[in-house]
Design an enzyme around this catalytic site. Structure first.
Site, PDB file in Angstrom:
ATOM      1  N   LYS A  14     -10.180 -12.143  -4.764  1.00 50.18           N
ATOM      2  CA  LYS A  14     -11.162 -12.138  -3.765  1.00 50.18           C
ATOM      3  C   LYS A  14     -11.974 -10.895  -4.011  1.00 50.18           C
ATOM      4  O   LYS A  14     -11.684  -9.839  -4.624  1.00 50.18           O
ATOM      5  CB  LYS A  14     -10.531 -11.903  -2.556  1.00 50.18           C
ATOM      6  N   LYS A  72       0.675  -1.331   0.216  1.00 51.44           N
ATOM      7  CA  LYS A  72      -0.012   0.053   0.142  1.00 51.44           C
ATOM      8  C   LYS A  72       0.843   1.189  -0.137  1.00 51.44           C
ATOM      9  O   LYS A  72       0.518   2.424  -0.528  1.00 51.44           O
ATOM     10  CB  LYS A  72      -0.895   0.165   1.063  1.00 51.44           C
ATOM     11  N   LYS A 126     -13.790  -4.687  -1.488  1.00 51.35           N
ATOM     12  CA  LYS A 126     -14.215  -3.039  -1.588  1.00 51.35           C
ATOM     13  C   LYS A 126     -13.415  -2.259  -2.356  1.00 51.35           C
ATOM     14  O   LYS A 126     -13.726  -1.336  -2.775  1.00 51.35           O
ATOM     15  CB  LYS A 126     -14.436  -2.597  -0.048  1.00 51.35           C
TER      16      LYS A 126
END
Length: 414
Positions: free
Chosen positions: A278, A183, A281
């Site tokens: 997967k 990230k 969101k």
């Protein structure tokens, strides 16, 4: 993170959960490990990606009714971030399982709003999403008379324990976290705050605060759970036992060391646009997921456009057909049918026919949840009351743990 409504829905019979073997006896001396943090077990710190669903589930072991007339229930502590919309993967992979567990366990389900600020966020959106997520918990069937439902930031012991644990967490442990590396690389150093590096310590606090026995983890959460386990052992070693007793405490372990719980097969829901990823969101395309509040037309359009293949018929477990396996699994879970029943029903269907069947099943399953959600959000006093009572119950448990840690670490208490 109401609820009794879900008992009216068709439920899935999950296979019995499997408990992963303990990592305490893997041949590494605890004292040596604590003195040399670099010896942390690398094979236990495997990649953790898209940690959007924080799940800590304590599952009870069989109770001998003859030895205890009033057995103590084990605890479940679990939550979902109020970032983005709750989707089918969150529901089938976590929330739907909570409904079954709340009948047999002492349960704490919360909205992990503190985890939602580790990356840039919109304050107004966080406020709205926190309430919406709580309403969805209730609409899905989590029952406030059985479970404590609350907002993470409403129980201040989460932040207090996180700070105390931070003092015992070697920085090298956090630098190894795969998700932080990924990230921070995407966002750039100027957009990454310290919270992104330290949030695994907050996750550890979320779990240890309630003395969880077992934690259900997917492949993307193993690394974070292992850090929680190692941190619990480290604090117990540094401050527990006789050291704590000399300070007026009860002695022994300060924290339970949670064990991993492998989730039921079939509960991992994949993206509609990539059967190998997967459902998430954070995926940029809303087409990749079915949100619980999607309308009938939106659901139909997403299923119509979802990725398929050119093979004839429908089948489970063909590695060359991940999208087919995923969509059949979704159909199985929302209808409550067995895998064999679905395989026989759909074997000779073409994609056009199956997509219509799946769309109808999804719409029928989600409609009661959506109707109940609208009722809950229209009654703000009810929702506020549920969250306030849940926070009170959670604080009663959490405060005991954090006060023990303060005492064991030598703080002068008021």
């Amino acid at each position: 993170m109401g609820r009794s409504l879900l008992s009216h829905f068709s439920m899935v019979t999950y296979s019995a959960p499997r408990f992963a073997s303990s990592t305490r006896s893997r041949g590494l001396s605890l004292g040596k490990y604590l003195r040399r943090p670099q010896l942390i077990r690398q094979h236990n710190l495997q990649a953790g990606r898209d940690f959007r669903c924080l799940c800590s589930v304590a599952v009870s072991e069989p109770v001998n009714s003859e030895s205890s007339s009033n057995p103590v229930k084990k605890r479940i502590v679990s939550g979902v971030q109020p970032t983005g919309l709750i989707h089918l993967g969150n529901y089938l992979g976590a929330i739907k399982n909570w409904i079954r567990l709340q009948d047999t366990h002492e349960t704490f389900f919360f909205i992990v709003d503190l985890h939602a600020i580790t990356l840039p966020f919109d304050a107004q959106q966080l406020l709205r999403s926190t309430r919406d997520t709580a309403a969805i918990y209730l609409a899905c069937g989590v029952d406030p008379s059985k479970a404590s439902v609350f907002v993470q930031s409403h129980v201040r012991a989460h932040v207090e324990l996180m700070w105390l644990l931070s003092s015992a967490t070697p920085i090298g442990w956090l630098n190894r976290m795969i998700q932080f590396k990924e990230k921070s690389r995407k966002a750039g150093d100027e957009n990454v705050g310290v919270a992104l590096l330290t949030y695994p310590v907050l996750m550890a606090a979320d779990i240890l605060l309630y003395q969880s026995d077992f934690v259900p983890v997917g492949e993307d959460q193993k690394q974070h759970l292992e850090l929680t386990r190692e941190l619990a052992e480290r604090v117990n070693y540094l401050y527990g036992g006789r050291k704590w007793k000399k300070l007026g405490g009860r002695g022994g372990s300060i924290f339970k060391v949670p064990e991993p719980l492998i989730p039921p097969a079939g509960a991992r829901i994949m993206s509609l646009t990539d059967g190998l990823s997967k459902m998430s969101k954070s995926a940029p395309s809303d087409q990749s997921r079915i949100n619980l509040l999607d309308s009938k037309d939106v659901i139909a359009n997403k299923i119509k456009r979802c990725k398929t293949d050119s093979f004839p018929g429908m089948e489970f477990d063909n590695p060359e057909r991940p999208e087919c396996n995923n969509l059949l699994s979704i159909y199985q879970l929302v209808t409550g049918k067995t895998k064999q029943e679905v395989a026989e029903e759909c074997r000779d269907m073409n994609w056009g026919t199956f997509k219509l069947v799946l769309t109808d099943a999804l719409v029928d399953h989600l409609h009661p949840i959506q109707a109940r959600y609208e009722e809950i959000v229209s009654d703000t006093s009810y929702l506020d009351g549920v969250l306030a009572e849940g926070a009170r119950k959670a604080a009663d448990v959490a405060d005991v743990t954090v006060n023990n840690v303060y005492q064991a670490m030598g703080f002068l208490r008021r």
